[in-house]
Design a protein around this motif. Structure first.
Motif, PDB file in Angstrom:
ATOM      1  N   VAL A   1      16.680  -6.730  41.010  1.00  0.00           N
ATOM      2  CA  VAL A   1      16.117  -7.228  42.271  1.00  0.00           C
ATOM      3  C   VAL A   1      14.695  -7.723  42.055  1.00  0.00           C
ATOM      4  O   VAL A   1      14.310  -8.770  42.581  1.00  0.00           O
ATOM      5  CB  VAL A   1      16.180  -6.120  43.353  1.00  0.00           C
ATOM      6  N   ASN A   2      13.920  -6.977  41.273  1.00  0.00           N
ATOM      7  CA  ASN A   2      12.546  -7.415  41.013  1.00  0.00           C
ATOM      8  C   ASN A   2      12.496  -8.707  40.207  1.00  0.00           C
ATOM      9  O   ASN A   2      11.545  -9.472  40.338  1.00  0.00           O
ATOM     10  CB  ASN A   2      11.760  -6.318  40.288  1.00  0.00           C
TER      11      ASN A   2
ATOM     12  N   SER B   1       3.726  -8.465  41.328  1.00  0.00           N
ATOM     13  CA  SER B   1       5.147  -8.518  40.983  1.00  0.00           C
ATOM     14  C   SER B   1       5.400  -7.989  39.574  1.00  0.00           C
ATOM     15  O   SER B   1       6.359  -7.253  39.337  1.00  0.00           O
ATOM     16  CB  SER B   1       5.651  -9.954  41.112  1.00  0.00           C
TER      17      SER B   1
ATOM     18  N   SER C   1       9.577 -10.190  49.513  1.00  0.00           N
ATOM     19  CA  SER C   1      10.910  -9.973  50.057  1.00  0.00           C
ATOM     20  C   SER C   1      11.105  -8.487  50.357  1.00  0.00           C
ATOM     21  O   SER C   1      10.345  -7.631  49.903  1.00  0.00           O
ATOM     22  CB  SER C   1      11.957 -10.458  49.052  1.00  0.00           C
TER      23      SER C   1
ATOM     24  N   LEU D   1      14.829 -11.136  40.446  1.00  0.00           N
ATOM     25  CA  LEU D   1      15.403 -12.233  41.235  1.00  0.00           C
ATOM     26  C   LEU D   1      14.608 -12.603  42.478  1.00  0.00           C
ATOM     27  O   LEU D   1      14.607 -13.764  42.883  1.00  0.00           O
ATOM     28  CB  LEU D   1      16.837 -11.898  41.638  1.00  0.00           C
ATOM     29  N   PHE D   2      13.954 -11.634  43.099  1.00  0.00           N
ATOM     30  CA  PHE D   2      13.306 -11.881  44.380  1.00  0.00           C
ATOM     31  C   PHE D   2      11.795 -11.747  44.253  1.00  0.00           C
ATOM     32  O   PHE D   2      11.290 -11.003  43.425  1.00  0.00           O
ATOM     33  CB  PHE D   2      13.806 -10.888  45.443  1.00  0.00           C
ATOM     34  N   GLY D   3      11.093 -12.437  45.131  1.00  0.00           N
ATOM     35  CA  GLY D   3       9.642 -12.354  45.168  1.00  0.00           C
ATOM     36  C   GLY D   3       9.183 -11.039  45.762  1.00  0.00           C
ATOM     37  O   GLY D   3       9.917 -10.345  46.458  1.00  0.00           O
TER      38      GLY D   3
ATOM     39  N   LEU E   1      13.877  -6.545  49.601  1.00  0.00           N
ATOM     40  CA  LEU E   1      14.588  -5.793  48.564  1.00  0.00           C
ATOM     41  C   LEU E   1      13.683  -5.250  47.453  1.00  0.00           C
ATOM     42  O   LEU E   1      13.877  -4.113  47.020  1.00  0.00           O
ATOM     43  CB  LEU E   1      15.716  -6.647  47.988  1.00  0.00           C
ATOM     44  N   PRO E   2      12.687  -5.990  46.965  1.00  0.00           N
ATOM     45  CA  PRO E   2      11.803  -5.402  45.949  1.00  0.00           C
ATOM     46  C   PRO E   2      11.013  -4.197  46.457  1.00  0.00           C
ATOM     47  O   PRO E   2      10.680  -3.303  45.685  1.00  0.00           O
ATOM     48  CB  PRO E   2      10.867  -6.544  45.564  1.00  0.00           C
TER      49      PRO E   2
END
Length: 110
Positions: free
Chosen positions: A55-56, A12, A63, A58-60, A65-66
């Motif tokens: 997006v990176n 991440s 997910s 907020l989300f894991g 979206l990343p």
């Protein structure tokens, strides 16, 4: 399970770093170079890459979206960045000799 969690965190952070690099690189490039290279516009890429960074954050990484944000960053770095650098002259110097100095070619005093 802790090792897998650490691996996902490192992945991440790598994706976030790539997105930040692409965003900063797009921000420092000239706007007219994007149009001259026929690669959309600078505001378009700033919005897409900026959304990718958000997006990176907020989300894991698992997910959906990343992954889309990662693809947008890769497209910028592999396709848009070299074209814009070539137009704006920000790339490595090509066509020169190894004996070229800062004021032109060195001819050995001839």
């Amino acid at each position: 399970m802790q090792g897998f969690s650490n691996l996902l965190w490192l992945l991440s952070m790598a994706v976030l770093g790539l997105s930040l690099f692409a965003l900063i690189d797009a921000a420092i490039r000239r706007e007219d170079a994007f149009r001259a290279a026929d690669k959309k516009t600078k505001p378009f890429w700033l919005i897409v890459l900026g959304l990718g960074v958000v997006v990176n954050l907020l989300f894991g990484i698992l997910s959906f979206l990343p992954i889309i944000a990662l693809i947008a960053s890769i497209v910028y770095i592999v396709d848009v960045r070299p074209a814009v650098r070539q137009i704006s002259g920000g790339g490595p110097r090509r066509g020169g000799s190894s004996s070229d100095g800062p004021y032109g070619p060195y001819n050995g005093g001839r």
